[in-house]
Design a protein around this motif. Structure first.
Motif, PDB file in Angstrom:
ATOM      1  N   SER A 110      -4.918   4.192  -4.330  1.00 53.76           N
ATOM      2  CA  SER A 110      -5.253   5.109  -5.422  1.00 53.76           C
ATOM      3  C   SER A 110      -5.952   6.359  -4.905  1.00 53.76           C
ATOM      4  CB  SER A 110      -6.149   4.410  -6.453  1.00 53.76           C
ATOM      5  OG  SER A 110      -5.494   3.298  -7.021  1.00 53.76           O
ATOM      6  N   VAL A 111      -6.912   6.186  -4.006  1.00 58.62           N
ATOM      7  CA  VAL A 111      -7.664   7.325  -3.485  1.00 58.62           C
ATOM      8  C   VAL A 111      -6.748   8.266  -2.712  1.00 58.62           C
ATOM      9  CG1 VAL A 111      -9.443   8.040  -1.848  1.00 58.62           C
ATOM     10  CG2 VAL A 111      -9.884   6.139  -3.408  1.00 58.62           C
ATOM     11  N   PHE A 112      -6.024   7.727  -1.747  1.00 57.72           N
ATOM     12  CA  PHE A 112      -5.168   8.586  -0.923  1.00 57.72           C
ATOM     13  C   PHE A 112      -3.960   9.093  -1.715  1.00 57.72           C
ATOM     14  CE2 PHE A 112      -7.434   6.184   2.401  1.00 57.72           C
ATOM     15  CZ  PHE A 112      -7.903   7.249   3.152  1.00 57.72           C
ATOM     16  N   GLY A 113      -3.459   8.281  -2.645  1.00 54.29           N
ATOM     17  CA  GLY A 113      -2.345   8.724  -3.476  1.00 54.29           C
ATOM     18  C   GLY A 113      -2.719   9.910  -4.351  1.00 54.29           C
ATOM     19  N   ASN A 114      -3.916   9.853  -4.963  1.00 57.37           N
ATOM     20  CA  ASN A 114      -4.358  10.964  -5.805  1.00 57.37           C
ATOM     21  C   ASN A 114      -4.662  12.212  -4.980  1.00 57.37           C
ATOM     22  OD1 ASN A 114      -4.614  10.319  -8.773  1.00 57.37           O
ATOM     23  ND2 ASN A 114      -5.586   8.513  -7.889  1.00 57.37           N
TER      24      ASN A 114
ATOM     25  N   PHE B 190      -8.889  -3.921  -2.343  1.00 51.61           N
ATOM     26  CA  PHE B 190      -8.846  -3.009  -1.200  1.00 51.61           C
ATOM     27  C   PHE B 190      -7.527  -2.239  -1.169  1.00 51.61           C
ATOM     28  CE2 PHE B 190      -7.438  -2.322   3.203  1.00 51.61           C
ATOM     29  CZ  PHE B 190      -8.416  -1.432   3.624  1.00 51.61           C
ATOM     30  N   VAL B 191      -6.419  -2.971  -1.370  1.00 51.54           N
ATOM     31  CA  VAL B 191      -5.098  -2.334  -1.359  1.00 51.54           C
ATOM     32  C   VAL B 191      -4.986  -1.314  -2.481  1.00 51.54           C
ATOM     33  CG1 VAL B 191      -2.627  -2.730  -1.713  1.00 51.54           C
ATOM     34  CG2 VAL B 191      -3.936  -4.264  -0.231  1.00 51.54           C
ATOM     35  N   ILE B 192      -5.399  -1.694  -3.687  1.00 51.82           N
ATOM     36  CA  ILE B 192      -5.285  -0.788  -4.841  1.00 51.82           C
ATOM     37  C   ILE B 192      -6.218   0.407  -4.690  1.00 51.82           C
ATOM     38  CG2 ILE B 192      -5.689  -0.596  -7.326  1.00 51.82           C
ATOM     39  CD1 ILE B 192      -4.765  -3.500  -7.575  1.00 51.82           C
ATOM     40  N   PHE B 193      -7.450   0.168  -4.243  1.00 47.97           N
ATOM     41  CA  PHE B 193      -8.424   1.254  -4.119  1.00 47.97           C
ATOM     42  C   PHE B 193      -7.969   2.296  -3.090  1.00 47.97           C
ATOM     43  CE2 PHE B 193     -12.154   3.089  -1.981  1.00 47.97           C
ATOM     44  CZ  PHE B 193     -12.755   3.712  -3.055  1.00 47.97           C
ATOM     45  N   THR B 194      -7.577   1.843  -1.905  1.00 45.47           N
ATOM     46  CA  THR B 194      -7.165   2.792  -0.860  1.00 45.47           C
ATOM     47  C   THR B 194      -5.899   3.544  -1.271  1.00 45.47           C
ATOM     48  OG1 THR B 194      -6.003   0.982   0.268  1.00 45.47           O
ATOM     49  CG2 THR B 194      -8.235   1.512   1.027  1.00 45.47           C
TER      50      THR B 194
ATOM     51  N   GLN C 181       0.823  -1.210   0.000  1.00 46.92           N
ATOM     52  CA  GLN C 181       0.000   0.000   0.000  1.00 46.92           C
ATOM     53  C   GLN C 181       0.860   1.265   0.000  1.00 46.92           C
ATOM     54  OE1 GLN C 181      -2.641  -1.184   3.349  1.00 46.92           O
ATOM     55  NE2 GLN C 181      -4.296  -0.327   2.105  1.00 46.92           N
ATOM     56  N   VAL C 182       1.863   1.279   0.862  1.00 48.94           N
ATOM     57  CA  VAL C 182       2.724   2.451   0.953  1.00 48.94           C
ATOM     58  C   VAL C 182       3.477   2.679  -0.362  1.00 48.94           C
ATOM     59  CG1 VAL C 182       4.783   3.425   2.067  1.00 48.94           C
ATOM     60  CG2 VAL C 182       2.997   2.336   3.451  1.00 48.94           C
ATOM     61  N   PHE C 183       4.005   1.601  -0.921  1.00 49.27           N
ATOM     62  CA  PHE C 183       4.746   1.705  -2.180  1.00 49.27           C
ATOM     63  C   PHE C 183       3.833   2.214  -3.295  1.00 49.27           C
ATOM     64  CE2 PHE C 183       6.053  -0.353  -6.204  1.00 49.27           C
ATOM     65  CZ  PHE C 183       7.284   0.264  -6.359  1.00 49.27           C
ATOM     66  N   LEU C 184       2.650   1.631  -3.411  1.00 49.48           N
ATOM     67  CA  LEU C 184       1.719   2.016  -4.463  1.00 49.48           C
ATOM     68  C   LEU C 184       1.210   3.439  -4.235  1.00 49.48           C
ATOM     69  CD1 LEU C 184       0.391   0.898  -6.997  1.00 49.48           C
ATOM     70  CD2 LEU C 184      -1.472   0.012  -5.599  1.00 49.48           C
TER      71      LEU C 184
END
Length: 358
Positions: free
Chosen positions: A329-333, A323-327, A28-31
């Protein structure tokens, strides 16, 4: 039965996430970090591009310029304007060397006629009104710590700084056409009123002219028309024993085009790395999911025998990756848009010289 199954699988997914928390957290952190940087860079450079593109209309950016050894004949100028349907305005400048307040030798171009073409955007302060006032290019003023109401000495004359601003034909500061490095620390572009300009020594004045087409032209038409204008100006100058020392279309002027090229040149490479990352993440999750399916083959068979559909089983095993990708993506953007985009935009604006739209 289905609702009970869904609740059971959600609890089980939650247990697996807690059990392998470190692995999922690292992913998650990396993504998140990668998406935040990609998003921030793309949004930041888009803001720079939009601000740069706004210069053309808001500041009446020139379509080209030329300089002559002597003053260009007014009648010849009118003939060029009529022949090619454009307007030409004198943009002459006084060029000299001066010592800044840090005791360092610098060079300056002082302009005066900026009412119609290449209008100045005043960032702080105001335009000069009296003979002892001057406006400095904003980037130079920042790097050399010049403030409003400071004094600067040019050609043995003290000027009071009343404003800083941006010159559209100097969106990036190069001193000479052959320069490959920015000169925003040692080359000053400035503006004074016309009365002050006439007091400078004539032998240090470069007779420069900017032109702007009266109608929109295609890229092919612009290129051909610029070549025709160049030829006509050279011929007219020869007839009057004059010499054209410089001719540049806007597309050939790296003081104008560099910001556009710099801001967007890395975008394709950044996107390629992003696509590669997506492929790697998908591969990692697919290997992990296949491994879980093999380990739980007997459980899957039992669940299928109780009436659980294939679609429901696939949804369960994709739940954690989604779940990992969605969270991420949302917080990353969100981080990219609100925090990193201004940061990347300001990185470019530290070396470019035009106003960044909010």
């Amino acid at each position: 039965m289905v609702k009970i199954f869904q609740k059971t699988l959600l609890k089980r997914a939650s247990r697996e996430y807690k059990k392998e928390y470190f692995k999922f957290f690292i992913l998650q952190v990396f993504l998140l970090a990668f998406i935040a940087n990609i998003s921030g860079y793309l949004i930041g450079t888009r803001a720079v591009d939009d601000s740069y593109n706004n210069i053309k209309e808001s500041m009446n950016l020139e379509d080209g310029m030329f300089s002559t050894f002597y003053k260009f004949d007014d009648n010849d100028m009118k003939n060029i304007e009529e022949q090619y349907d454009l307007k030409i305005k004198e943009n002459s400048f006084y060029k000299t060397k001066f010592v800044n307040h840090n005791g360092v030798d610098n060079y300056v171009n002082v302009y005066s006629n900026r009412e119609e073409i290449n209008k100045i955007f005043v960032e702080t302060g105001r335009m000069p009104e009296s003979t002892n006032e001057i406006l400095l290019e904003h980037t130079y003023a920042n790097y050399n710590n010049y403030k409003i109401n400071d004094n600067i000495t040019i050609c043995d004359q003290d000027f009071k700084i009343v404003g800083t601003g941006y010159f559209p034909d100097f969106s990036c500061i190069y001193k000479n056409d052959t320069d490959i490095a920015f000169k925003y620390k040692e080359f000053l572009v400035s503006y004074v009123n016309e009365d002050t300009f006439t007091e400078f020594p004539v032998h240090d004045v470069t007779y420069s002219y900017s032109y702007q087409f009266n109608k929109a032209l295609s890229d092919e038409e612009r290129e051909k028309t610029n070549e025709d204008i160049k030829h006509s100006i050279n011929e007219l100058a020869k007839q009057k024993v004059n010499l054209v020392v410089n001719f540049k279309s806007a597309e050939e002027n790296h003081n104008i085009t560099t910001p556009k090229n710099c801001a967007s040149q890395y975008t394709p490479i950044i996107l390629i790395f992003f696509y590669i990352l997506i492929a790697i993440i998908a591969f990692v999750f697919s290997i992990n999911t296949i491994s879980r399916i093999i380990e739980e083959a007997k459980v899957i068979g039992t669940l299928r025998a109780t009436g659980i559909s294939r679609k429901q089983m696939i949804g369960f095993y994709l739940l954690l990756p989604e779940f990992v990708i969605f969270t991420s993506s949302v917080f990353g953007n969100l981080i990219g848009y609100y925090i990193l985009a201004p940061y990347f935009a300001n990185l470019f604006m530290d070396i470019f010289s035009f106003h960044l739209n909010p």
